[in-house]
Design an enzyme around this catalytic site. Structure first.
Site, PDB file in Angstrom:
ATOM      1  CE  LYS A 166      -3.768  -2.435   2.240  1.00  0.00           C
ATOM      2  NZ  LYS A 166      -4.441  -2.826   3.484  1.00  0.00           N
TER       3      LYS A 166
ATOM      4  CD  GLN B  20      -3.430  -4.239   6.815  1.00  0.00           C
ATOM      5  OE1 GLN B  20      -3.373  -3.291   6.048  1.00  0.00           O
ATOM      6  NE2 GLN B  20      -4.032  -5.374   6.504  1.00  0.00           N
TER       7      GLN B  20
ATOM      8  CG  ASP C 182      -9.738  -0.120   4.930  1.00  0.00           C
ATOM      9  OD1 ASP C 182      -9.449  -0.423   3.754  1.00  0.00           O
ATOM     10  OD2 ASP C 182      -9.019  -0.346   5.911  1.00  0.00           O
TER      11      ASP C 182
END
Ligand code: NDP
Length: 285
Positions: free
Chosen positions: A31, A75, A98
């Site tokens: 990422k 995460q 997200d």
């Protein structure tokens, strides 16, 4: 993007990686690399494995307040002692790239604009780009997680597919899957979906990312695929999806390979969500 390029600062993404999960570390590295490639400013926070919920929330609250940060990604999985739901709730919904915050989940369910969960959003983009019709088709999603299965089902529904969601308690899974024009497997079980589940001509989307470290298992999955077995021998393991790759290649009219199918799209959609958030926050759209 033009307006963004002319703006005073690049988009900013903060990624929080708590603990030492090796798979998460690889995802985060990819990422951050994608951010670099696109000129997105990324910040990588690495609290230790014994971080507390209070400490993590304090970091998120600081990021919420920063004007140079447009996206915050926590995460998963977080270390066991951390309250993951509290962490996701703490992210300002306008910076939730997200699409996991309940506010944004509500937007998804009710069809309002907002960031969409990256993996399902990437799959929809893939279906669009390959001109695979969705409206009026039968779609079966195997898996009902908050991050893949459920948002996937809603995105397909909003595009007018007739959607069935399956899970570990679904009786005769193979028969339900065989009804699918579009079959999405998001299970986390290596090569579980096989020839019995795939109707000839179906589009098969394999979300699963499973590492096999047992050679006889690799031989079973990749029977005769020399390249894969050579890769196993070199690395001591091999990546396999939730769908039997040989059955998928024989039966599907279109399918996503593992690796290289859905995975890269997930990162691409994270970048899209970050840029859109920056555009909104900079008043460019
Ligand atoms: P979860 O473990 O959260 O969910 C798995 C789902 O599969 C559950 O709903 C579970 O049902 C269902 N399931 C498990 N076993 C069976 C079975 N035997 N029959 C039918 N359904 C079953 O996983 P995620 O959704 O987070 O991830 C799924 C896979 O996708 C994983 O391999 C993960 O690594 C991968 N992934 C890949 C991404 C990418 O970028 N390519 C991104 C995210 C995930 P139940 O609810 O009843 O337990």
């Amino acid at each position: 993007m033009e307006a963004l390029a002319a703006s005073v600062r690049p988009p900013g993404l903060a990624v929080i990686l708590a603990g030492a999960d090796p798979a998460s570390a690889i995802y985060v590295r990819n990422k951050i690399k994608a951010c670099k490639d696109l000129g997105i400013k990324s910040e990588h926070l690495t609290p230790p494995s014994d971080v507390t919920t209070v400490e993590l929330l304090a970091s998120i609250i600081k990021l919420n307040a920063r004007s140079d940060i447009d996206g915050i990604l926590v995460q998963m999985p977080l270390p066991a002692q951390v309250d993951s739901k509290a962490a996701l709730l703490a992210v300002d919904p306008s910076k939730d790239v997200d699409g996991f915050h309940p506010f944004n989940v509500g937007s998804l369910v009710t069809g309002r604009p907002g960031p969409r969960s990256c993996t399902p959003a990437g799959i929809m983009e893939l279906l669009r780009r390959y001109e695979i019709p969705v409206a009026g088709r039968r779609a079966v999603v195997v898996g009902r997680s908050d991050i893949v299965g459920k948002p996937m089902a809603f995105l397909l529904l909003h595009e007018n597919a007739t959607v069935t969601i399956c899970h570990s308690k679904t009786p005769d899974l193979a028969a339900v899957c065989r009804e699918a024009d579009i079959l999405v497997a998001a299970i986390g079980r290596p090569a579980m979906i096989n020839a019995a589940h795939i109707r000839k001509g179906a589009t098969v989307i394999d979300v699963g990312m499973n590492r096999i470290a047992d050679r006889s298992e690799a031989e079973r999955v990749f029977r005769g695929a020399r390249e894969k077995l050579e890769a196993f021998d070199r690395n001591g393991s091999v990546l396999v999806g939730d769908v039997d790759p040989i059955a998928m290649a024989d039966l599907a009219s279109a399918y996503t390979p593992v690796p290289g199918g859905v995975g890269p799209l997930t990162i691409a959609m994270l970048m899209v969500n970050t840029i859109r958030s920056a555009e909104r926050r900079l008043g460019a759209c």
